[in-house]
Design an enzyme around this catalytic site. Structure first.
Site, PDB file in Angstrom:
ATOM      1  N   CYS A  48     -59.221  37.507 -75.172  1.00  0.00           N
ATOM      2  CA  CYS A  48     -58.560  38.821 -75.276  1.00  0.00           C
ATOM      3  C   CYS A  48     -57.640  38.858 -76.502  1.00  0.00           C
ATOM      4  O   CYS A  48     -56.694  38.074 -76.597  1.00  0.00           O
ATOM      5  CB  CYS A  48     -57.784  39.111 -73.995  1.00  0.00           C
ATOM      6  SG  CYS A  48     -56.740  40.584 -74.084  1.00  0.00           S
ATOM      7  N   CYS A  51     -54.033  39.878 -75.648  1.00  0.00           N
ATOM      8  CA  CYS A  51     -53.314  38.777 -75.002  1.00  0.00           C
ATOM      9  C   CYS A  51     -52.740  37.822 -76.052  1.00  0.00           C
ATOM     10  O   CYS A  51     -51.608  37.336 -75.920  1.00  0.00           O
ATOM     11  CB  CYS A  51     -54.244  38.016 -74.061  1.00  0.00           C
ATOM     12  SG  CYS A  51     -54.924  39.020 -72.715  1.00  0.00           S
TER      13      CYS A  51
END
Length: 424
Positions: A48, A51
């Site tokens: 991600c 993230c």
């Protein structure tokens, strides 16, 4: 050599010290956590991008909360590895941020910024209802919050309802309580107990006969007029109210944009009694988010009313230059003479999927045409191959039936026909 190594060593030590305030959690957390512990947890995935962008901010938040003496513990968990923990917290996207307090889960839906997450941790991790015991504390709270809900009076059934509403809505706003003698003398209350919201330089009192308390708080938790971004617009949609927007440029506002903003602000202030139950008012800089909703390029500056509960919107049909024009537009939205567009029907969802796919692939085609062709053609090739194989299998089965060959799992009728042929 030692002079070169020293800054590197200090950087490594600093990174380790900051990381020490964020605990890596796995599925065993469900058995080891204590009932009274308060946890702020980020669920992430290694692939991600958002993230990875949040990671340094998250470790900074862990360090700051520890230095402030906060009771909030900060953790993170790889949702692709600790699938049991992610399932318990019903993680659906990344990064997902949740607060666990008194065995209750609070989901964070605001911007992934240090200030937004710290405010969430302070609000949810602290007392559910904060007491204001003096005029100085009241004025200090007023200076820090654009919107402030205050319960005034002694223990009552209204306070019980206020507490219940706070347990659910603490993720969005702060809740306070005080006594009548603490409030400024300019605040006039006809009866006690009472729930009051302070915003826009004035105050409004909850009417038990007209409203449900939780619904009223949910509607009143935004200023009457404010700057609205995509996160705020999404949160406003949860209240069920429509949002009246003036779309303006992101920088260097034109004269027309300034006039449009002024019109919306004036209507929000002077016609509150008429429209506050149905509309939020504000302005949005840029139109990228609205373009995705409308599925076309929206002219800036312009007006639009958004209904996020059904992904719908209303556009004015004529000239919008005066307060009267704007009022007629709002009245048309309420009485149905202005047609709602968009929505979340199956056809609209299909159109939105195609629009989002095109919007995602357009920059890829412009920067890397070969990669774009591959991303577009590969799924189509797989789908075509699958359909071709299905057709071939069905054709082979028909040929077997025509030749009298027994299929792999024949029915009783086919068995009987086959035995008759053999006896003949």
């Amino acid at each position: 050599m030692s002079a070169v190594r020293l800054p590197v060593l200090l950087s490594v030590l600093l990174l380790q010290s900051v990381s020490a305030f964020v605990e890596e959690l796995d599925d065993s957390f469900k058995e080891t956590r204590q009932p009274d512990d308060i946890w702020l947890i980020q669920f992430y995935a290694p692939w991600c991008v958002m993230c990875k962008q949040l990671d340094p901010v998250w470790h900074q938040i862990g360090s700051e909360l520890r230095s402030l003496g906060s009771p909030v513990n900060v953790g993170q968990s790889d949702a692709t590895v600790s699938t049991g923990l992610a399932s318990e917290f019903r993680v659906r996207g990344y990064p997902a941020i949740v607060m666990l307090k008194n065995r209750l889960q609070y989901n964070y839906v605001g911007p992934r910024t240090r200030d937004g997450i710290m405010d969430f941790a302070d609000r949810v991790g602290g007392p559910l209802i904060r007491s204001l015991s003096s005029l100085q504390l009241f004025q200090h709270a007023m200076s820090r919050h654009d919107v402030m809900f205050v319960y005034v009076g002694a223990t009552s059934s209204l306070k019980g309802n206020y507490t219940s509403a706070a347990e659910e809505l603490i993720v969005h706003t702060f809740f306070f309580s005080t006594s009548r003698n603490v409030l400024p003398k300019a605040v006039s209350l006809t009866s006690l107990p009472a729930v009051v919201v302070f915003k826009d330089g004035t105050y409004f009192t909850f009417d038990e006969e007209r409203d449900d308390l939780k619904s009223w708080i949910n509607r009143e938790r935004f200023p009457s007029y404010c700057r609205i971004d995509s996160y705020t617009l999404y949160a406003m949609g949860d209240s069920g109210k429509l949002v009246m927007l003036a779309l303006v440029e992101e920088t260097r506002l034109s004269e027309q944009s300034m006039r449009y903003k002024g019109l919306v602000e004036k209507v929000a202030a002077e016609h509150r009694e008429t429209y506050s139950r149905h509309f939020y008012f504000g302005f949005m800089e840029g139109s990228d988010y609205i373009n995705g909703l409308v599925m076309s390029d929206v002219i800036v500056p312009s007006f639009i009313v958004v209904n996020l509960s059904i992904d719908g919107y209303f556009l004015p049909g004529g000239l919008m230059e005066t307060e009267r024009h704007l009022l007629d537009f709002l009245n048309g939205v309420l009485d149905g003479s202005v047609q709602s567009q968009g929505g979340n029907s199956i056809a609209q969802r299909a159109r939105r999927f195609l629009y989002d796919t095109r919007a995602m692939l357009a920059p890829v085609f412009s920067q890397a045409p070969l990669l774009g062709c591959f991303l577009l053609c590969f799924p189509l090739a797989v789908a075509v191959s699958f359909c071709f194989l299905c057709v071939k299998v069905r054709a082979a089965m028909r040929d077997e039936d025509a030749d009298g060959v027994e299929p792999s799992a024949p029915s009783q009728q086919r068995k009987k026909k086959l035995s008759e042929k053999k006896s003949n």
